[in-house]
Design an enzyme around this catalytic site. Structure first.
Site, PDB file in Angstrom:
ATOM      1  CE  LYS A 187      74.767 -34.507  33.236  1.00 36.46           C
ATOM      2  NZ  LYS A 187      73.739 -34.329  32.503  1.00 36.46           N
TER       3      LYS A 187
ATOM      4  CE  LYS B  87      67.343 -30.847  34.702  1.00 33.39           C
ATOM      5  NZ  LYS B  87      68.390 -30.622  33.498  1.00 33.39           N
TER       6      LYS B  87
HETATM    7  O1  LIG Z   1      73.946 -31.023  39.306  1.00 29.13           O
HETATM    8  C1  LIG Z   1      73.322 -30.405  38.798  1.00 29.13           C
HETATM    9  O2  LIG Z   1      72.926 -29.290  38.789  1.00 29.13           O
HETATM   10  C2  LIG Z   1      72.532 -31.199  37.513  1.00 29.13           C
HETATM   11  C3  LIG Z   1      73.589 -31.524  36.405  1.00 29.13           C
HETATM   12  C4  LIG Z   1      72.818 -32.172  35.225  1.00 29.13           C
HETATM   13  O3  LIG Z   1      72.690 -33.280  34.854  1.00 29.13           O
HETATM   14  C5  LIG Z   1      72.632 -31.134  34.412  1.00 29.13           C
HETATM   15  C6  LIG Z   1      73.176 -29.921  34.060  1.00 29.13           C
HETATM   16  C7  LIG Z   1      72.941 -28.978  33.239  1.00 29.13           C
HETATM   17  C8  LIG Z   1      72.088 -29.123  32.464  1.00 29.13           C
HETATM   18  C9  LIG Z   1      71.490 -30.289  32.191  1.00 29.13           C
HETATM   19  C10 LIG Z   1      71.664 -31.412  33.034  1.00 29.13           C
HETATM   20  C11 LIG Z   1      70.700 -32.567  33.073  1.00 29.13           C
HETATM   21  O4  LIG Z   1      70.129 -32.843  34.143  1.00 29.13           O
HETATM   22  O5  LIG Z   1      70.533 -33.197  31.931  1.00 29.13           O
HETATM   23 MG   LIG Z   2      69.295 -34.675  32.193  1.00 32.65          MG
END
Ligand SMILES: O=C(O)CCC(=O)c1ccccc1C(=O)O
Ligand SMILES: [Mg+2]
Length: 367
Positions: free
Chosen positions: A163, A262
């Site tokens: 991130k 997703k």
């Molecule tokens: O390991 C995971 O489940 C994903 C982690 C992650 O990047 C994420 C987790 C929660 C909400 C948004 C995101 C994203 O992809 O932006």
């Molecule tokens: Mg993302």
């Protein structure tokens, strides 16, 4: 098929270690598990992936609960359903609330696959029996991130995501690249930048990232198209794409080279499959995103990621990535860099009733 009974379980579990994005720090996860049962007693399982607060999308655990109980369950309980795509179409008359819709629609897919005596991945035309696994690093501290990466690589993960945000991007990536010059590495900004930051974003091209995920506004498609012309790194859209129409717009405007699909964000498995097909036709790469979710949602993700277009390892990790003990049995386990598509019918995983009971804070039955 006819669904005659449904259950909602609101659950809560601490994460093994905190997870930081540019927007939020997650230490504990609430979730909603949905169970449906048909006249013969066959069961289907789904999970709604909204968080406790609306930091990623506008939905929350409470809005999902309201939508399920008051709006969506009444549209399907005791109503004849031919196949799950019909559920998706029925839900089209309700605006938004993608995660609530996906939670129940995926439960119906699981049930339907069990009725058809097929693994869900096979039923939806999956082609891959081993789904490559990727992982997201939960820390933005370079030393911690590098330690985590080394551990994940030992566990066999094939791709790593970190991130980033304007206060912590170039230096973090530079340190990681120093240690891992060849790693399949990508960065997710969760919308932390604006077009004013184009020079910083250009500077990240030197790290040869697989992609940069959602650098600009959560509801933007136009400015991403402007940015994509300025940077070499492919843009991947996440938050911006909540419908097939959004994906069409992004393709038309050349706003991205990649879309993170997703199931929750796009309102269900049927929509996710349509988006996959559209992207494959238009040479947009896809991979399956994660939501720090529990095993039921992970199982649906694995089924989706067996489709041919999912050529990039997704945010698909072991149950143990976030949880001391997951709510499913068997737990999801990365082996040889990926997860084996299950051979049992439906999602191929069952609820671990003891663990579910331990973490349930509220449950209700509808019939
Ligand atoms: O390991 C995971 O489940 C994903 C982690 C992650 O990047 C994420 C987790 C929660 C909400 C948004 C995101 C994203 O992809 O932006
Ligand atoms: Mg993302």
């Amino acid at each position: 098929m006819k669904i005659t009974e449904a259950w909602i379980y609101v659950i809560k579990m601490p994460l093994k270690s905190p997870f930081s994005t540019s927007l939020s720090k997650v230490t504990e996860r609430e979730g909603i598990i949905i169970k449906v049962r048909d006249e013969e007693g066959t069961i289907g399982l789904g999970e709604a992936v909204a968080f406790s607060t609306p930091w990623y999308t506008e939905e929350t655990v409470k809005t999902v609960f309201h939508m399920l109980k008051d709006i969506l369950l009444p549209l399907i309980l005791h109503q004849p359903i031919n196949d799950p795509s019909e559920v998706s179409k029925r839900f089209d008359m309700i605006r938004g609330n993608q995660m609530a819709k996906a939670g129940i629609e995926t439960a119906i897919w699981d049930l339907y696959a069990k009725q058809q005596k097929k693994p869900l991945w096979d039923l939806i035309g999956g082609v891959r029996e081993h789904v490559p696994a990727g992982v997201v690093v939960g820390s933005q501290d370079p030393i911690e991130a590098i330690e985590n990466i080394s551990m994940y690589l030992q566990e066999g993960y094939k791709r790593v995501k970190v991130k980033i945000k304007p206060e912590n991007d170039y230096y973090l990536l530079k340190e990681i690249r120093k240690h891992y010059p060849e790693l399949d590495l990508m960065a997710d900004a969760n919308s932390a930048y604006s077009l004013k930051d184009v020079e910083i974003l250009k500077s990240l091209d030197e790290f040869n990232l697989l992609m940069i995920e959602q650098p600009l506004g959560i509801d933007d498609i136009v400015e991403h198209s402007i940015l994509q012309k300025e940077i070499k790194t492919p843009i991947c859209l996440d938050e911006s794409i909540v419908s097939l129409q959004d994906a069409k717009s992004a393709i038309y405007l050349k706003s991205c080279g990649v879309i993170n699909i997703k199931i929750g964000r796009v309102g269900g498995l049927w929509n996710a499959i349509q988006m996959h097909d559209l992207c494959v036709e238009n040479n947009i790469k896809v991979w399956c995103g994660g939501m720090i979710e529990f095993g039921i949602s992970k199982a649906h993700n694995i089924a989706l990621a067996t489709k041919s277009g999912f050529t990039i390892p997704g945010d698909i990790s072991s149950s143990s990535r976030y949880w001391e003990e997951d709510i499913i049995t068997p737990e999801i386990k990365v082996h040889n860099g990926g997860i084996k598509a299950p051979s049992d019918y439906g999602i191929g995983y069952e609820l671990n009733q003891r663990r579910l009971k331990e973490v349930t804070i509220f449950e209700e039955k509808y019939d």
